[in-house]
Write an enzyme that holds these catalytic residues in place. Structure first.
Site, PDB file in Angstrom:
ATOM      1  N   GLY A 207       0.797  -1.223   0.000  1.00 55.59           N
ATOM      2  CA  GLY A 207       0.000   0.000   0.000  1.00 55.59           C
ATOM      3  C   GLY A 207       0.827   1.270   0.000  1.00 55.59           C
ATOM      4  N   LEU A 233      -4.062  -5.216  -5.641  1.00 57.99           N
ATOM      5  CA  LEU A 233      -2.995  -4.229  -5.478  1.00 57.99           C
ATOM      6  C   LEU A 233      -1.776  -4.833  -4.786  1.00 57.99           C
ATOM      7  CD1 LEU A 233      -2.307  -1.227  -5.849  1.00 57.99           C
ATOM      8  CD2 LEU A 233      -3.094  -0.880  -3.503  1.00 57.99           C
ATOM      9  N   ASP A 234      -0.625  -4.681  -5.392  1.00 56.27           N
ATOM     10  CA  ASP A 234       0.652  -5.141  -4.815  1.00 56.27           C
ATOM     11  C   ASP A 234       0.702  -6.648  -4.606  1.00 56.27           C
ATOM     12  OD1 ASP A 234       1.259  -2.465  -4.755  1.00 56.27           O
ATOM     13  OD2 ASP A 234       0.825  -2.220  -2.632  1.00 56.27           O
ATOM     14  N   GLU A 235      -0.184  -7.397  -5.265  1.00 54.71           N
ATOM     15  CA  GLU A 235      -0.233  -8.842  -5.050  1.00 54.71           C
ATOM     16  C   GLU A 235       0.140  -9.631  -6.299  1.00 54.71           C
ATOM     17  OE1 GLU A 235      -0.683 -10.294  -2.270  1.00 54.71           O
ATOM     18  OE2 GLU A 235      -1.797  -8.948  -0.952  1.00 54.71           O
TER      19      GLU A 235
ATOM     20  N   ARG B 217       4.135 -16.925  -1.986  1.00 47.18           N
ATOM     21  CA  ARG B 217       4.112 -15.577  -2.551  1.00 47.18           C
ATOM     22  C   ARG B 217       5.087 -15.436  -3.723  1.00 47.18           C
ATOM     23  NH1 ARG B 217       3.250 -12.115  -5.067  1.00 47.18           N
ATOM     24  NH2 ARG B 217       2.929  -9.902  -4.674  1.00 47.18           N
TER      25      ARG B 217
END
Lengths: 289, 289, 289, 289
Positions: A207, A233-235, B217
């Site tokens: 974020g 977002l950001d993933e 991830r």
């Protein structure tokens, strides 16, 4: 520095479920078509039931070879192994659009490497929601398009951007510190073809304001993450990460300045790999060969 | 390798609100007591109204000097500037307890560096909730105490551990992959004196199974974080962090194996700094001089 | 951590002059013998007239396969392309001898990784020109052989060592800070099969006392180099190098201590790669796949 | 990012033989002159008979203070301890000249950081022995002076350069890949004030063509070294070094391209430290605070 961009240089990328005979079929195919393998990388997550990934760089011995014909010929192999594959001519320059806001460090890193011949790409345009970087971009002979974005005009602004991108047949987009969140519509128009640089070592500090958060937490390393953009977002799939050592003497502002250098290096590497067809996206991860 | 452990070697650590005249007062004091400054580090977050941190290493010219007398004499300066301060004799070996479970890599790194004279410390005991590492620890001539922990006996087990630690006048504790969460009571008994190694680059992958999460991830670097333990799990002041490059070929298991090497290096550095009185904790951060 | 050591896991390493059809011939061969390729790496210095290097890891589907039969069958391909090749059974543990003098850090790093299952190897003996490390080695259940070396007895000492190595069918030797220069005779007996760790970033600080030289020169990084031993001291093919940041506060002694950590990490990596058949030596260089 | 450049911000650098009372005398002096110490670093090679180095950053509480008066006042302390010292006003921008030949990466890195406010310096001119980079330099609003150099005209060319440097009251010079060896006369005119970037990890690969030599030797890391220029080529005091991991796939050309990124980062760090008066040269080494 010139990457391997002979007119006869070709790259084949494959992902599929692993099964016996893939390499044999592919290399026999290439041999038949008088291709000389320069470099190949292959990896299976598990030989029984896992995923198979491969990247082959080869030279066509016949300088008059036809890439479309090769693609057509390969279709059968692709079908028989149920492959996700593509064959790319190394000499075909991809068309890259860069999106920026006001910060210039990632933009300039890419432009400098482009002019130095380090990244072999065309840059038909730079799009920004602010006019600030117009002169700099144009001094490189690249058109700069200012598309302001407000809450009210966001959808329309994205449509305008998409139209410009289509006009220039853009292959992929780099968000070089573009401080706007793109809509699912926009992202869906360029799947696995938008690269973002996030100014933290993801998944830490997801974020806004990662440097302020890093200062608050008192970390001893700061990082940057280049990743493909998805709706989360950001993933999205991470392409490259790097870090820099910091200490208690770093204020948020000094972290931000130091961080610029990690950001531009990590982004430049990711962009080079994308251009050279070194990345295979599988699920939410990347295989970088 | 021997650190500076002459009998006349002393360390002074100070933190207080910044105000004029601190360094002058301190160095004049040291000069009066015939101390020769070997190394000094000082940092202010902000000269007007910020925090002042200082670490001075000095040699007493008089080999017969009395450390208690110096502490008493310094008390007035400490009071007048409202300092948080301590004066430590470098030759006074701290007493370190190590807590382990079953994994030996962090333990052995510390024991090896201790035997090699790299960390100048006493290790009166190793405590474990499992018997597995008994022989290894004892082969270094160090008592191994097995205190099993179950949900039912946790409180009692901690009390037993605290008693053992007090019996041996333990100065600080290292959790060398001790897979138990300590109670606030235990932590409160050793404030800023318990060092843990977390097997991720905090604040990424807080909690259990960080390598599995890192695999999931698809990160391109894995890390380790040495920090002081507070009541908030994985949230204490960070002392040191380090990372290692990985790629798509790393399974969770390979990440775990590779990660061991980052864990033991990061932990060993943090422990050495603690032993050498190089760390000042302020709020939830550390100043490492 | 377990490397891929199924009984059916095999590695094929090839180097030869590049020419069309190699990959096709090899992969078709493997397909015929029902081998499933798990991972493959290939590199050509130049597709026209350059050198071709390849490493393939494959699984035999038939658990009753015969490695000798496969080697025999491959001989024809090897001959037709004039290859330098070898086929190794991953489950066949190599026999590694370690040579040490008095310093234990590289030795212990290897022994620890061996016991932890990180390096999949047999260690039938440790040889030393000093008796100091006898107890430590034997505590790991490994025979320790003390062979003193003086100028007068050097040749005889080497003969004694060679005999011991042959008795135990040693595959390769690791000089874990063995402070003796081996004779060409000895080196010639184990070509490309002796790994040394030099305590500098070669080719900087060749020869004795690299840390003293590094201190003298005022370098800001110190390094270590793992390389195969040849007749030219410190000039053999480099396998791995690593560095560590230092500053003006490092005395020669502190450089030496800090350097130990780079030495053992670099050496351990090189040894793991050798064990996993990841290294191809070509001329005075290594290809590490 | 702004460094500490209040009008009241001052830096004091000291080197002298260690002796009792230095810190006390200096800090008492600063306290008398109502200076508030923001940061101080001190290091002694040996408290008995070694060298003492110190850097203090302080703020003058009186905004009308006179730097010359302070220097005059400090002279007595300097004399009594036989110090080599200087007092610098942080807000006084140094004047930096950049020398280049044809390669632009180090030049552009410095210009970009200068425009971004990362390095707080004036750049009155760029001098080159080739005209190639004229447009780029001038696009930053900086005068570009072309002074061709041939064997016959070298002496005269250096005289012309020196005259230009004096005209602009240049404080220090950065050789940003300037491919000429400067004469002892030139070097003697700017002692400890010429920073060079050498494209190798010195002392490895001294002299010309370090990347070709690195390729030949098969190193696994390549480096860059920023150092002060002395009469001995590539032998001056090292300020900063950094390295980058490479492998067998790097040709000399790819090493050169990759190396650019290490060169510019290492040089930019060294230049920033010089500008911020963080470097003390002692003998052939640097202390970087």
């Amino acid at each position: 520095m010139k990457y391997n961009t002979n007119n006869t240089s070709v790259r084949l990328l494959i992902s599929c479920h692993d099964q016996p005979g893939i390499v044999s079929a592919v290399s026999t195919f290439l041999h038949q078509y008088k291709a000389n393998i320069v470099q190949s990388d292959q990896y299976s997550t598990d030989p029984s039931g896992g995923m198979f990934f491969m990247r082959i760089e080869f030279e066509m011995l016949d300088p008059e070879f036809d890439i479309k014909m090769i693609r057509t010929a390969f279709t059968e192999i692709g079908r028989s192994f149920d492959m996700d594959w593509r064959i790319e001519l190394a000499s075909r320059k991809k068309k890259m659009a860069i999106f920026v806001s006001k910060e210039d460090h990632c933009l300039l890193e890419l432009l400098w490497r482009w002019r130095a011949g380090e990244i072999d790409v065309d840059i038909p345009l730079v799009i920004s929601n602010h006019p600030d970087l117009k002169d700099q971009v144009e001094s490189y002979g690249i058109p700069f398009i200012h598309i302001p974005v407000t809450k009210a005009t966001k959808q329309q602004a994205e449509q305008e951007a998409i139209q410009k991108l289509h006009e220039h047949s853009i292959d992929f987009i780099v968000l070089a510190r573009y401080m706007q969140i793109l809509s699912p519509d926009f992202v869906g128009t360029f799947p696995k073809r938008i690269i973002n640089i996030h100014h933290s070592f993801l998944p830490a500090f997801i974020g806004a304001n990662p440097y302020a958060k890093a200062f608050e937490r008192g970390v001893k390393l700061i990082g940057a993450t280049a990743h493909y953009v998805t709706d989360d977002l950001d993933e999205g799939p991470i392409i490259e990460q790097d870090v820099l050592r910091v200490n208690h003497r770093y204020t948020t502002e000094k972290l931000r300045v130091a961080g610029r250098n990690v950001e531009r290096i990590a982004l430049a590497r990711a962009v080079a790999w994308h251009i050279n067809d070194q990345i295979i996206v599988h699920g939410n991860k990347t295989v970088v060969f």
